[in-house]
Design a protein around this motif. Structure first.
Motif, PDB file in Angstrom:
ATOM      1  N   ARG A 256       0.840  -1.216   0.000  1.00 25.29           N
ATOM      2  CA  ARG A 256       0.000   0.000   0.000  1.00 25.29           C
ATOM      3  C   ARG A 256       0.871   1.260   0.000  1.00 25.29           C
ATOM      4  O   ARG A 256       2.004   1.257   0.473  1.00 25.29           O
ATOM      5  N   ASP A 257       0.323   2.307  -0.566  1.00 22.97           N
ATOM      6  CA  ASP A 257       1.018   3.583  -0.562  1.00 22.97           C
ATOM      7  C   ASP A 257       0.946   4.211   0.826  1.00 22.97           C
ATOM      8  O   ASP A 257       0.049   3.904   1.620  1.00 22.97           O
ATOM      9  N   LEU A 258       1.885   5.088   1.100  1.00 23.79           N
ATOM     10  CA  LEU A 258       1.857   5.797   2.371  1.00 23.79           C
ATOM     11  C   LEU A 258       0.669   6.743   2.397  1.00 23.79           C
ATOM     12  O   LEU A 258       0.285   7.333   1.376  1.00 23.79           O
ATOM     13  N   THR A 259       0.069   6.870   3.563  1.00 27.53           N
ATOM     14  CA  THR A 259      -1.047   7.803   3.722  1.00 27.53           C
ATOM     15  C   THR A 259      -0.522   9.238   3.664  1.00 27.53           C
ATOM     16  O   THR A 259       0.690   9.481   3.715  1.00 27.53           O
ATOM     17  N   GLU A 260      -1.441  10.182   3.570  1.00 27.09           N
ATOM     18  CA  GLU A 260      -1.042  11.592   3.527  1.00 27.09           C
ATOM     19  C   GLU A 260      -0.300  11.986   4.802  1.00 27.09           C
ATOM     20  O   GLU A 260       0.711  12.700   4.741  1.00 27.09           O
TER      21      GLU A 260
END
Length: 285
Positions: A256-260
């Motif tokens: 998963r991509d890093l969150t904001e």
């Protein structure tokens, strides 16, 4: 009774950190507090040493003899003890002058000494944050066309390239270039040690770095606000004490991509590291 407030210097920094400690309890603030306490203790020891030297200054006796009446001085020096005291004062004054001269050369970073005919030795005293570290030596041979002889400089310092560029053009520039590289190495090494202490509770293992401290990586785990463990690779130029490039790699199998929020935290960390500063670690509720 309200305590005195300082506006600059180590005592000011110590008071500021003591005030911060009441509102924010972080391992980095505690570490800096201890470092400042050590610095203040060193300054106190230096003050005591200088006070003792001033009180035991042999120049006081010599000044009294030079300014006093000649006949009175001759009567005072007639005794063996007084004569020996004056001789000791003269010897001590000469030694003191030599030591002060040596310390002045050390503060400039580089000094030069004649070893034998057509051979001189450069001495480099590395310096960082108010403290001396290693001393390195390099001998120069020849009269008109100088060449590098034996030395103790680290293997990663490009001595040959620097000598080809500067040695027989400007000895001062040659020595200053080497001094800058040595001090940058000492500063990088200290910066990486600070990182180790700063991230101590959030490192998977000790920070690994190259011998020249121009490359290191740290693996962050359980860092407040980051749910994915990350590896940061820091790359430095040999003449710099702060990283010129930082690469980030995820250590988790989670794609998963890093969150904001995680990106903001990571951006804050890298921004601080680029400036050779310690990132703030703020607990996340």
């Amino acid at each position: 009774m309200e305590r005195s407030r300082y506006h600059a210097g180590p005592l000011h920094d110590l008071q500021r950190l003591e005030d911060d400690e009441n509102t924010e309890d972080t391992s980095w603030e505690k570490y800096k507090l201890k470092e400042l306490e050590k610095e203040i203790q060193n300054l106190t020891n230096l003050r005591d040493k200088l006070t003792w030297e001033l009180e035991a200054d042999p120049g006081k006796l010599l000044q009294r003899l030079l300014n006093g009446d000649r006949e009175q001085n001759e009567r005072e020096l007639a005794s063996l003890g007084a004569h020996q005291e004056a001789c000791n004062a003269i010897t001590a004054a000469k030694k003191s002058k030599v030591m002060h001269t040596v310390n002045l050369y050390r503060l400039s970073g580089t000094s030069i000494h004649q070893v034998k005919k057509n051979v001189v030795r450069l001495m480099f005293d590395t310096f960082n944050r108010g403290s001396f570290f290693e001393t390195y030596y390099l001998e120069l041979e020849g009269s008109k066309n100088l060449k590098v002889g034996s030395h103790t400089l680290p293997h990663f310092i490009p001595i040959k390239r620097i000598a080809d560029q500067h040695l027989n053009v400007s000895l001062q520039l040659f020595a200053q270039t080497l001094m800058n590289l040595l001090n940058a190495f000492v500063a990088r090494r200290q910066f990486i040690r600070d990182l180790q202490n700063h991230f101590l509770d959030h490192l998977e293992e000790e920070i690994n770095c190259s011998q020249s401290c121009d490359f290191c990586y740290l693996s962050l785990i359980d860092f407040p606000g980051l749910e994915i463990p990350l590896r940061l690779q820091l790359m430095f130029s040999l003449d710099k004490c702060h990283p010129g490039q930082i690469k980030v790699k995820k250590l988790s199998k989670n794609d998963r991509d890093l969150t904001e929020t995680e990106n903001q935290i990571l951006s804050s960390i890298t921004k601080s590291l680029f400036a050779a500063q310690m990132p703030k670690i703020t607990p996340v509720n």
